[in-house]
Scaffold this active site. Sequence first.
Site, PDB file in Angstrom:
ATOM      1  CG  ASP A  24      -1.872   1.038   1.193  1.00  0.00           C
ATOM      2  OD1 ASP A  24      -1.768   1.890   0.603  1.00  0.00           O
ATOM      3  OD2 ASP A  24      -2.625   1.125   2.131  1.00  0.00           O
ATOM      4  CD  GLU A  50      -4.313  -0.874  -0.172  1.00  0.00           C
ATOM      5  OE1 GLU A  50      -5.269  -0.129   0.516  1.00  0.00           O
ATOM      6  OE2 GLU A  50      -4.158  -2.082   0.268  1.00  0.00           O
ATOM      7  CD  GLU A  76      -6.839   3.293   1.757  1.00  0.00           C
ATOM      8  OE1 GLU A  76      -6.677   3.890   2.872  1.00  0.00           O
ATOM      9  OE2 GLU A  76      -6.126   2.448   1.507  1.00  0.00           O
ATOM     10  CG  HIS A 125      -9.795   0.244   3.295  1.00  0.00           C
ATOM     11  ND1 HIS A 125      -9.666   1.200   4.480  1.00  0.00           N
ATOM     12  CD2 HIS A 125      -8.413   0.316   3.346  1.00  0.00           C
ATOM     13  CE1 HIS A 125      -8.728   1.768   4.789  1.00  0.00           C
ATOM     14  NE2 HIS A 125      -7.818   1.133   4.217  1.00  0.00           N
TER      15      HIS A 125
END
Length: 196
Positions: A24, A50, A76, A125
């Site tokens: 991420d 991500e 997200e 998420h």
Amino acid sequence: LHENTLPPIQASRKAIGDTPLMVDVNCVWSEIYMDEIIDVLKQAKLYWLEEPIWPPENYSGLSKLRDQNITIASGENACTSYQFKEMIDNNAADILQPSVTKVGGISEIIKIAALKKKNCRVVPHSPYFGPGFIATLQVIGALTPDSEIERLYVDLKADLYDGVSNIDQNGKITIPDSPGLGIEPNLDVLEKYSIK
């Protein structure tokens, strides 16, 4: 792995062997920088990357990464089913990551899960502890039971939900099945840590 520099990503890949590695980036890279590092990312054999680029709504940039065989997770920061439809229509993600606490709750995630997904899937998420995490467990159980779940790797000083978020030895989490979200918060924990 929450990381936006290459050496820790490369070191993680080396350390964990063939274990799936998700990274991420929190939207800090530019499209130009992605062109410079794409080969390194491919060598890292990421399970998914991500939110790599800024802004998170740069769906054309995300689509270009998918075209280069990078599995993209995103969403997200999206707040409505309309944004997820736009993401899908622009081929911007392999993994859609609606956040139950940001999209307006379970009802909006149901709308997102019902979208025609064109070769992508929903993995909510969930880096929360408390009601957001418990709601995410219920969403996954009802809508995406084979989904992965994000659980921050920390030990809690006090657990509002008495260990429900703990992962067992098989890498699984049990979904509580009482009414509502499935479990009531521990009132003793609320009392002990409330500010008076």
